[in-house]
Design a protein around this motif. Sequence first.
Motif, PDB file in Angstrom:
ATOM      1  N   ARG A 153       0.818  -1.205   0.000  1.00  0.00           N
ATOM      2  CA  ARG A 153       0.000   0.000   0.000  1.00  0.00           C
ATOM      3  C   ARG A 153       0.861   1.268   0.000  1.00  0.00           C
ATOM      4  O   ARG A 153       0.585   2.224   0.714  1.00  0.00           O
ATOM      5  N   GLY A 154       1.889   1.256  -0.838  1.00  0.00           N
ATOM      6  CA  GLY A 154       2.792   2.394  -0.919  1.00  0.00           C
ATOM      7  C   GLY A 154       2.786   3.035  -2.287  1.00  0.00           C
ATOM      8  O   GLY A 154       1.943   2.733  -3.141  1.00  0.00           O
ATOM      9  N   HIS A 155       3.756   3.927  -2.490  1.00  0.00           N
ATOM     10  CA  HIS A 155       3.917   4.637  -3.755  1.00  0.00           C
ATOM     11  C   HIS A 155       5.353   4.459  -4.235  1.00  0.00           C
ATOM     12  O   HIS A 155       6.284   4.350  -3.433  1.00  0.00           O
ATOM     13  N   LEU A 156       5.536   4.473  -5.553  1.00  0.00           N
ATOM     14  CA  LEU A 156       6.816   4.116  -6.161  1.00  0.00           C
ATOM     15  C   LEU A 156       7.383   5.293  -6.940  1.00  0.00           C
ATOM     16  O   LEU A 156       6.674   5.936  -7.711  1.00  0.00           O
ATOM     17  N   LEU A 157       8.680   5.558  -6.751  1.00  0.00           N
ATOM     18  CA  LEU A 157       9.402   6.571  -7.523  1.00  0.00           C
ATOM     19  C   LEU A 157      10.461   5.863  -8.365  1.00  0.00           C
ATOM     20  O   LEU A 157      11.322   5.165  -7.823  1.00  0.00           O
ATOM     21  N   ILE A 158      10.379   6.045  -9.683  1.00  0.00           N
ATOM     22  CA  ILE A 158      11.340   5.443 -10.601  1.00  0.00           C
ATOM     23  C   ILE A 158      12.215   6.550 -11.178  1.00  0.00           C
ATOM     24  O   ILE A 158      11.727   7.449 -11.851  1.00  0.00           O
ATOM     25  N   GLU A 159      13.497   6.476 -10.880  1.00  0.00           N
ATOM     26  CA  GLU A 159      14.450   7.481 -11.354  1.00  0.00           C
ATOM     27  C   GLU A 159      15.422   6.853 -12.342  1.00  0.00           C
ATOM     28  O   GLU A 159      15.948   5.771 -12.086  1.00  0.00           O
ATOM     29  N   MET A 194       7.277   5.061  -0.798  1.00  0.00           N
ATOM     30  CA  MET A 194       7.757   3.904  -0.045  1.00  0.00           C
ATOM     31  C   MET A 194       9.077   3.391  -0.595  1.00  0.00           C
ATOM     32  O   MET A 194      10.015   3.090   0.161  1.00  0.00           O
ATOM     33  N   ILE A 195       9.143   3.292  -1.921  1.00  0.00           N
ATOM     34  CA  ILE A 195      10.317   2.714  -2.581  1.00  0.00           C
ATOM     35  C   ILE A 195      10.781   3.659  -3.684  1.00  0.00           C
ATOM     36  O   ILE A 195       9.965   4.199  -4.437  1.00  0.00           O
ATOM     37  N   ARG A 196      12.088   3.842  -3.785  1.00  0.00           N
ATOM     38  CA  ARG A 196      12.675   4.499  -4.953  1.00  0.00           C
ATOM     39  C   ARG A 196      13.594   3.486  -5.634  1.00  0.00           C
ATOM     40  O   ARG A 196      14.417   2.839  -4.972  1.00  0.00           O
ATOM     41  N   GLU A 221      12.248  17.006   0.623  1.00  0.00           N
ATOM     42  CA  GLU A 221      12.301  15.803   1.473  1.00  0.00           C
ATOM     43  C   GLU A 221      10.905  15.336   1.890  1.00  0.00           C
ATOM     44  O   GLU A 221      10.647  14.137   1.978  1.00  0.00           O
ATOM     45  N   SER A 222       9.989  16.289   2.146  1.00  0.00           N
ATOM     46  CA  SER A 222       8.639  15.894   2.564  1.00  0.00           C
ATOM     47  C   SER A 222       7.921  15.115   1.467  1.00  0.00           C
ATOM     48  O   SER A 222       7.114  14.218   1.758  1.00  0.00           O
ATOM     49  N   GLN A 223       8.192  15.457   0.207  1.00  0.00           N
ATOM     50  CA  GLN A 223       7.569  14.737  -0.909  1.00  0.00           C
ATOM     51  C   GLN A 223       8.236  13.382  -1.112  1.00  0.00           C
ATOM     52  O   GLN A 223       7.567  12.358  -1.306  1.00  0.00           O
ATOM     53  N   LEU A 224       9.572  13.353  -1.046  1.00  0.00           N
ATOM     54  CA  LEU A 224      10.298  12.091  -1.196  1.00  0.00           C
ATOM     55  C   LEU A 224       9.890  11.088  -0.127  1.00  0.00           C
ATOM     56  O   LEU A 224       9.817   9.885  -0.380  1.00  0.00           O
ATOM     57  N   ASP A 225       9.615  11.598   1.083  1.00  0.00           N
ATOM     58  CA  ASP A 225       9.283  10.716   2.200  1.00  0.00           C
ATOM     59  C   ASP A 225       7.954  10.010   1.997  1.00  0.00           C
ATOM     60  O   ASP A 225       7.677   9.009   2.658  1.00  0.00           O
TER      61      ASP A 225
END
Length: 315
Positions: free
Chosen positions: A37-43, A168-170, A161-165
Amino acid sequence: MLVDPQAKIAALHGNIERVICGKSDVVTLAMVTLLARGHLLIEDVPGVGKTTLAHSFARSVSGTFKRIQFTSDLLPSDIIGFSVINQTSRDFEFRPGPIFANIVLADEINRTTPKTQSSLLEAMNDAQVSVDSHTHQLPRPFMVIATQNPVEYHGTYPLPESQLDRFMIRTHMGYPQVEDEKRIITATHLVGRAEEVSPVLSADDVIALQEAASRVTIDDGLVDYLMAIVSATRSRPDVDLGVSTRGAVFLYRAVQAMALINGRTYALPDDVKRLAIPAFAHRIVVNPGVESFDRRNDDAKDILTEILDQVPVPL
């Protein structure tokens, strides 16, 4: 009720790998994020399949899917929606924005302004949005998959940082292996295949898998191990900002999801070690003497690697 979790998990993984070649680890991290139940950041750099992964992942679930192309002129109302007056009733009616979907692709999220970026904070944290003193719940399941190019700075706004936090996963795609890249180049039928992916999971299947993951057992000793890693990030002299409590909670849930994906009802120390860097590296702020964003990321990974080598593993 979910009859066979492993069959559903295998179907999802196989469906995505029909399009994404040679990136099994990245696909697994995306699945962990969904089940936890998280959100994913793909860089990563352009052209390595970030958007294709997000698109094929979203299309593998039969819920609603919306893609938002983030640009410098995008407004918060373009994401969360706005109220308009009904000419008949003379009352204001809320028109939902694209955030009201099961899976939302936030493409090139760092190309929009901080004001617009902040419109995602409530949605990602509480699965709801507030407009004109009214709170609107987002559908379940709800997941944001964001992409960004970390090496191009012209016309971009780095995520605070507040947005990155909230992620859940990068993870990073990376260049494919030679044989996998050869398959991509020569198999012209793969081009555009993300559009042709068919759903293998329903929204109810995803919710059932999420509930199954939340029932995975994590021993107290393993929780202490996780907390020792978190504490170590906060006490190092080369770290200005350690892992938040939200980050610790996210890793706990991600570990449960990883155990379920591996067919277990209990977690292992290897699950924590496998997920610590993708769950924690983007939350650590190193000393300001490290100027480059890429260098900061590398330093955070090095710091976490040292911590994982130093913290005793529970037996």
